[in-house]
Design an enzyme around this catalytic site. Sequence first.
Site, mmCIF file in Angstrom:
data_model
loop_
_atom_site.group_PDB
_atom_site.id
_atom_site.type_symbol
_atom_site.label_atom_id
_atom_site.label_comp_id
_atom_site.label_asym_id
_atom_site.label_seq_id
_atom_site.Cartn_x
_atom_site.Cartn_y
_atom_site.Cartn_z
ATOM 1 N N THR A 75 -8.216 -8.172 0.943
ATOM 2 C CA THR A 75 -6.918 -7.541 1.155
ATOM 3 C C THR A 75 -6.362 -8.035 2.478
ATOM 4 O O THR A 75 -7.123 -8.355 3.402
ATOM 5 C CB THR A 75 -7.034 -6.003 1.179
ATOM 6 O OG1 THR A 75 -8.031 -5.617 2.135
ATOM 7 C CG2 THR A 75 -7.414 -5.459 -0.193
ATOM 8 N N ALA A 76 -5.069 -8.075 2.598
ATOM 9 C CA ALA A 76 -4.414 -8.691 3.754
ATOM 10 C C ALA A 76 -4.140 -7.670 4.857
ATOM 11 O O ALA A 76 -4.133 -6.461 4.632
ATOM 12 C CB ALA A 76 -3.095 -9.338 3.324
ATOM 13 N N ARG A 166 6.948 -6.754 -5.872
ATOM 14 C CA ARG A 166 6.398 -5.448 -5.541
ATOM 15 C C ARG A 166 7.520 -4.505 -5.123
ATOM 16 O O ARG A 166 8.138 -4.669 -4.073
ATOM 17 C CB ARG A 166 5.331 -5.612 -4.456
ATOM 18 C CG ARG A 166 4.191 -6.478 -4.970
ATOM 19 C CD ARG A 166 3.222 -6.919 -3.921
ATOM 20 N NE ARG A 166 2.339 -7.948 -4.476
ATOM 21 C CZ ARG A 166 1.505 -8.691 -3.772
ATOM 22 N NH1 ARG A 166 1.414 -8.501 -2.455
ATOM 23 N NH2 ARG A 166 0.753 -9.600 -4.351
ATOM 24 N N SER A 247 -10.015 -9.762 -12.589
ATOM 25 C CA SER A 247 -9.087 -9.023 -11.729
ATOM 26 C C SER A 247 -7.659 -9.292 -12.160
ATOM 27 O O SER A 247 -7.334 -10.406 -12.578
ATOM 28 C CB SER A 247 -9.285 -9.475 -10.266
ATOM 29 O OG SER A 247 -8.298 -8.941 -9.423
ATOM 30 N N HIS A 249 -5.358 -8.578 -9.796
ATOM 31 C CA HIS A 249 -4.781 -8.528 -8.446
ATOM 32 C C HIS A 249 -4.380 -7.107 -8.074
ATOM 33 O O HIS A 249 -3.401 -6.873 -7.359
ATOM 34 C CB HIS A 249 -3.570 -9.461 -8.348
ATOM 35 C CG HIS A 249 -3.422 -10.134 -7.018
ATOM 36 N ND1 HIS A 249 -3.732 -11.461 -6.810
ATOM 37 C CD2 HIS A 249 -2.989 -9.676 -5.818
ATOM 38 C CE1 HIS A 249 -3.482 -11.782 -5.554
ATOM 39 N NE2 HIS A 249 -3.045 -10.720 -4.926
ATOM 40 N N GLY A 281 -10.581 -3.741 -9.527
ATOM 41 C CA GLY A 281 -9.377 -3.114 -10.037
ATOM 42 C C GLY A 281 -9.603 -1.702 -10.537
ATOM 43 O O GLY A 281 -10.186 -1.515 -11.608
ATOM 44 N N ARG A 284 -12.944 3.817 -8.436
ATOM 45 C CA ARG A 284 -12.761 4.925 -7.503
ATOM 46 C C ARG A 284 -13.960 5.866 -7.436
ATOM 47 O O ARG A 284 -13.938 6.826 -6.670
ATOM 48 C CB ARG A 284 -11.517 5.745 -7.902
ATOM 49 C CG ARG A 284 -10.218 4.947 -7.896
ATOM 50 C CD ARG A 284 -9.821 4.554 -6.481
ATOM 51 N NE ARG A 284 -8.558 3.829 -6.441
ATOM 52 C CZ ARG A 284 -8.451 2.493 -6.459
ATOM 53 N NH1 ARG A 284 -9.551 1.746 -6.524
ATOM 54 N NH2 ARG A 284 -7.278 1.920 -6.409
ATOM 55 N N ARG A 304 -8.336 -1.053 -2.162
ATOM 56 C CA ARG A 304 -7.585 0.059 -1.564
ATOM 57 C C ARG A 304 -8.483 1.120 -0.930
ATOM 58 O O ARG A 304 -8.166 1.600 0.153
ATOM 59 C CB ARG A 304 -6.649 0.676 -2.607
ATOM 60 C CG ARG A 304 -5.464 -0.229 -2.969
ATOM 61 C CD ARG A 304 -4.536 0.433 -3.977
ATOM 62 N NE ARG A 304 -3.391 -0.417 -4.296
ATOM 63 C CZ ARG A 304 -3.366 -1.299 -5.296
ATOM 64 N NH1 ARG A 304 -4.451 -1.460 -6.059
ATOM 65 N NH2 ARG A 304 -2.297 -2.042 -5.519
#
EC number: 1.1.3.46
Length: 356
Positions: A75-76, A166, A247, A249, A281, A284, A304
Site C-alpha cells: 500500500t502506498a 477512484r 487480487s 487491487h 482482498g 478481516r 487496509r
Amino acid sequence: MTLQAFREAARTVLDPVHDDYVAGGAGEERVLAANERAFARYSLLPRVLRGAEARDIAADLPGAPGASPVVVAPTAFHRLLHPDGERATARAAAAEGAVLVTGVASTTAVADVVAAARETAAEPAVWFQLYPHPCAEVTAALVRRAEDAGCSALVVTVDSPVFGRRTRDLRNGFSDLPPGYAAENMRGLPGTPPDVLTDIPMSPAIGWEEVTEILGVTSLPVLLKGVLHPADARLAADRGAAGLIVSNHGGRQCDAVPAAVDCLPAVAGAVAGRIPVLLDGGIRRGSDIAVGLALGAVAVGVGRPVAWGLAAGGESGVRQVLATLCDEYDHTLALCGGRSNADLTGDMVVREGLPW
C-alpha cells in the site's frame, strides 16, 4: 483491539481526505464491498479428533521460508498515516515474522524500509512491489535498488494498465502528495537528475515481454500480483513466475470484476501446485484466512487493516493487527481439526452454508 476498533480509531485521527484514500475503491465501490461480503458465502466444514495441542501455521513463501501466513500487502504513502510511515510498518512486520511487501509508491526509500525491518529481526523478509516501466532501463534500476537493499523477492503488479477511477479521491481532489512527501523510490532514476522524481508508470502497452525482461535482469523470485483469470495463471507459471497473488487491487481498479476469493480456486487449480498462490482482498478475520488457505492459497495479504493499525497506533498498532489475525486463524485451525495449514483442504469449504 478488534480490527473494527482499529478502523474506527484510524478514522478519528486521519485527515478525512487521507482516510478516504485508504478506504475508497473504484467506481461505485461494488468490488470493494464484494471482497469482504464474499467471505460470508463460504462456511468451514470442520474435521474432528485429529488436531494437536499446538499448531504450525508457518508458510513457506518465495524468499521467506517459515513466514507468517499473513503478508503485509503493498500500500502506498504510509507517512500520510503516521509520522514513522513505512519504517514503523517494517519494524512491526519483521517482529511478527510477516513478509512486508513494500510498494514502489512508498514514502520511504526501499533501502530505509529494509534497514528499519532489520532493527527488529536479523533476516526480515521484505519484498519489493513495482509496476513495469515502459523504459526497461528504469525498471532495471528499480530492480537493482531492491536487490541492493536486501529484498528477497519482487512483486510485479499486473492489473493496472491504467489508473483506477477512484470516486472518493476525485471528489476530494486528491491527486498529489502534500509538500514534504514523495514516492521516494522514484527519485533519481535513469533519464532524470538525482533529485527529480519519475512518474509511477501505468501503460496499457505493458505486456508479457516486460515481465520476461524483469525475469531476465534479476535472480530474485518474481511474483505477479493481480491475476484473476486461470489462463493468465498458467501463462505466468510457464514463463517462470515464482508465485501469484490473486487480487483485484482491493477494488481500486476495475469495478466490475469478481471478489478475489471467488477467483482463487480456479487460479490455484490452473497452476496445480507448480508455483505458490497467495490471496489478498477483503480479509478481516482469522476465519477468512482459513477459507483462503483451504481454497488453495499458501498465505494471504492484508492492506487496509495494516493501514488502520498504523494510523491508530504506529508500530504497535500494526503488530496488534498482525498478531490478532494470526491468533484468530490459529484458533480457527484448531476448531477445524488442523495441525498445520496443509490440513485445510477444499472439501472443508462449502458455499452458502450447504455442505452437500
